[in-house]
Scaffold this motif. Structure first.
Motif, PDB file in Angstrom:
ATOM      1  N   ASP A 270      57.868  21.034  59.600  1.00  0.00           N
ATOM      2  CA  ASP A 270      59.296  20.892  59.048  1.00  0.00           C
ATOM      3  C   ASP A 270      59.831  19.814  59.899  1.00  0.00           C
ATOM      4  O   ASP A 270      59.597  18.994  60.240  1.00  0.00           O
ATOM      5  CB  ASP A 270      59.902  21.702  60.158  1.00  0.00           C
ATOM      6  CG  ASP A 270      61.103  21.454  59.817  1.00  0.00           C
ATOM      7  OD1 ASP A 270      61.845  22.310  59.600  1.00  0.00           O
ATOM      8  OD2 ASP A 270      62.087  21.459  61.081  1.00  0.00           O
ATOM      9  N   ILE A 271      60.146  18.905  58.720  1.00  0.00           N
ATOM     10  CA  ILE A 271      60.766  17.676  58.191  1.00  0.00           C
ATOM     11  C   ILE A 271      62.124  17.598  59.925  1.00  0.00           C
ATOM     12  O   ILE A 271      62.133  16.448  60.123  1.00  0.00           O
ATOM     13  CB  ILE A 271      61.160  17.546  56.830  1.00  0.00           C
ATOM     14  CG1 ILE A 271      59.605  16.998  55.642  1.00  0.00           C
ATOM     15  CG2 ILE A 271      62.108  16.275  56.689  1.00  0.00           C
ATOM     16  CD1 ILE A 271      58.978  16.597  56.114  1.00  0.00           C
ATOM     17  N   PRO A 272      63.370  18.259  58.954  1.00  0.00           N
ATOM     18  CA  PRO A 272      64.031  17.588  60.426  1.00  0.00           C
ATOM     19  C   PRO A 272      63.468  17.767  61.761  1.00  0.00           C
ATOM     20  O   PRO A 272      63.600  16.444  62.465  1.00  0.00           O
ATOM     21  CB  PRO A 272      65.385  19.065  60.303  1.00  0.00           C
ATOM     22  CG  PRO A 272      64.880  19.242  59.066  1.00  0.00           C
ATOM     23  CD  PRO A 272      63.358  19.247  58.643  1.00  0.00           C
ATOM     24  N   GLN A 273      62.625  19.017  62.454  1.00  0.00           N
ATOM     25  CA  GLN A 273      61.402  18.695  63.276  1.00  0.00           C
ATOM     26  C   GLN A 273      60.689  17.561  63.442  1.00  0.00           C
ATOM     27  O   GLN A 273      60.456  16.344  64.657  1.00  0.00           O
ATOM     28  CB  GLN A 273      60.484  19.310  63.206  1.00  0.00           C
ATOM     29  CG  GLN A 273      60.455  20.108  64.767  1.00  0.00           C
ATOM     30  CD  GLN A 273      59.729  21.391  64.777  1.00  0.00           C
ATOM     31  OE1 GLN A 273      59.634  22.159  63.890  1.00  0.00           O
ATOM     32  NE2 GLN A 273      59.118  21.688  66.398  1.00  0.00           N
TER      33      GLN A 273
ATOM     34  N   GLY B 110      60.711  16.760  50.670  1.00  0.00           N
ATOM     35  CA  GLY B 110      59.930  17.240  51.356  1.00  0.00           C
ATOM     36  C   GLY B 110      58.642  15.995  52.460  1.00  0.00           C
ATOM     37  O   GLY B 110      57.668  16.414  52.781  1.00  0.00           O
ATOM     38  N   ALA B 111      59.694  14.872  52.599  1.00  0.00           N
ATOM     39  CA  ALA B 111      58.665  14.489  53.134  1.00  0.00           C
ATOM     40  C   ALA B 111      60.030  12.268  53.889  1.00  0.00           C
ATOM     41  O   ALA B 111      60.882  12.133  53.280  1.00  0.00           O
ATOM     42  CB  ALA B 111      57.257  13.062  52.095  1.00  0.00           C
ATOM     43  N   SER B 112      59.642  12.055  55.414  1.00  0.00           N
ATOM     44  CA  SER B 112      59.968  11.255  56.003  1.00  0.00           C
ATOM     45  C   SER B 112      59.039  10.166  56.012  1.00  0.00           C
ATOM     46  O   SER B 112      57.841  10.646  56.345  1.00  0.00           O
ATOM     47  CB  SER B 112      60.921  11.453  57.349  1.00  0.00           C
ATOM     48  OG  SER B 112      61.192  12.123  57.187  1.00  0.00           O
TER      49      SER B 112
ATOM     50  N   SER C 274      51.960  22.166  53.297  1.00  0.00           N
ATOM     51  CA  SER C 274      52.069  23.072  54.791  1.00  0.00           C
ATOM     52  C   SER C 274      53.009  23.786  55.873  1.00  0.00           C
ATOM     53  O   SER C 274      53.743  23.408  57.061  1.00  0.00           O
ATOM     54  CB  SER C 274      51.608  22.036  56.333  1.00  0.00           C
ATOM     55  OG  SER C 274      52.171  20.037  55.779  1.00  0.00           O
ATOM     56  N   ARG C 275      53.675  23.318  55.109  1.00  0.00           N
ATOM     57  CA  ARG C 275      56.008  23.977  55.382  1.00  0.00           C
ATOM     58  C   ARG C 275      55.116  25.026  56.067  1.00  0.00           C
ATOM     59  O   ARG C 275      54.835  25.965  56.204  1.00  0.00           O
ATOM     60  CB  ARG C 275      56.317  24.954  54.256  1.00  0.00           C
ATOM     61  CG  ARG C 275      57.695  24.699  53.897  1.00  0.00           C
ATOM     62  CD  ARG C 275      58.437  25.325  52.968  1.00  0.00           C
ATOM     63  NE  ARG C 275      58.681  24.426  52.077  1.00  0.00           N
ATOM     64  CZ  ARG C 275      59.598  24.189  51.489  1.00  0.00           C
ATOM     65  NH1 ARG C 275      60.745  23.789  52.899  1.00  0.00           N
ATOM     66  NH2 ARG C 275      59.642  23.334  50.554  1.00  0.00           N
TER      67      ARG C 275
END
Length: 288
Positions: A185-188, A207-209, A227-228
């Motif tokens: 999870d990106i926000p996490q 979908g990436a940071s 890996s969502r």
């Protein structure tokens, strides 16, 4: 072109990635690959592990044991370990050698800030071999983030620029420039890497940071492309067991440790530094 005795920009920042530790099922085959194809030298060797590096600098630990289970492709863990070449000549030299050995690349990209070659080790762990353009060639936006893209790299031109001399493995000054993770999870990921560890988001893709310290394009990246929704890793899974973030700035380390305490994320003092796990059970050691 940077002089190879000069430390790479990536490594002179307040913090940077130091080394990675992969768990593998076939230690001999995998370590041979990192030695012969990637060009790392064996620094230490035992029945259960091999430490590889470049010119005495440890970059990659491989370990195995009888309980290892193969991680599914969509598991949280490694997307790729990125080895940073000291200059473009060394990137070209690596490519020419790989081509002569019949190595299959997974891709090649110009990211504006860097030029990158992609491949996988025998167990499917991703690898990036790259060189950075100098930071004065990068485009920074007013908010301090950096312009990145994924353009096609002209492999033929890179290959043609390679020195004709024998390739003797990784050059002095080679390092782990960054590590790219698969997360659930990106926000996490943002909440952990930015808000707790104190890294800045330098770029976002769908979908990436991309996280870094000191204006680098990224020391750590996280994506959900395969890996969502991934759950935390199990202890004996293949792939990325842990990696080290080394702090040149003691104050940044103290701040990160204080934030971990506030969030009640437990850390263990080890000989190397402070060990903990990210939200997906990927180990990391914060060291000074």
């Amino acid at each position: 072109m940077s002089n190879s005795s000069e430390a790479a920009f990536a490594l002179t920042r307040p913090a940077h990635v130091d080394r990675a530790h992969l768990v593998v099922t076939d230690l001999d085959t995998t370590s041979k690959f990192y030695h012969e194809i990637i060009g790392l030298s064996v620094l230490e060797k035992s029945a259960s592990g091999v430490l590889l590096g470049a010119h005495g600098l440890p970059l990659l630990q491989l370990t195995t044991d009888s309980t290892v289970t193969r991680a599914p492709r969509q598991a949280a863990g490694l997307f790729h370990t990125a080895f940073l070449m000291p200059n473009r000549l060394e990137l070209a030299h690596w490519l020419a050698n790989a081509a002569h050995k019949g190595v299959q690349l997974d891709g090649a990209s110009d990211h504006l800030v860097s030029e990158a070659l992609y491949l996988s080790d025998p167990e499917g762990n991703g690898i990036e071999i790259y060189r950075d353009r100098t930071p004065d060639e990068w485009t920074y936006f007013p908010d301090g983030t950096v312009q990145m893209a994924t353009d096609r790299l002209n492999l033929q031109a890179l290959y043609d620029s390679a020195p004709k001399s024998d390739w003797n493995g990784m050059a002095p000054g080679t390092s782990v420039g960054h590590i790219h993770l698969q997360v659930g999870d990106i926000p996490q990921a943002d909440a952990f890497y930015r808000d707790v560890l104190g890294l800045k988001i330098m770029a976002r893709y769908p979908g990436a940071s991309f996280f870094a310290t000191g204006g680098y394009h990224h020391h750590i990246a996280a994506n959900i492309w395969n890996s969502r929704g991934a759950q935390p890793r199990q202890d004996n899974m293949t792939g990325l067991s842990d990696y080290t973030v080394r702090f040149n700035d003691k104050e940044a380390l103290s701040k990160a440790l204080a934030a971990l305490k506030t969030q009640e994320i437990s850390t263990t003092k080890t000989a190397e530094g402070h060990a903990l796990k990210d939200p997906w059970g990927i180990g990391l050691t914060l060291a000074a």
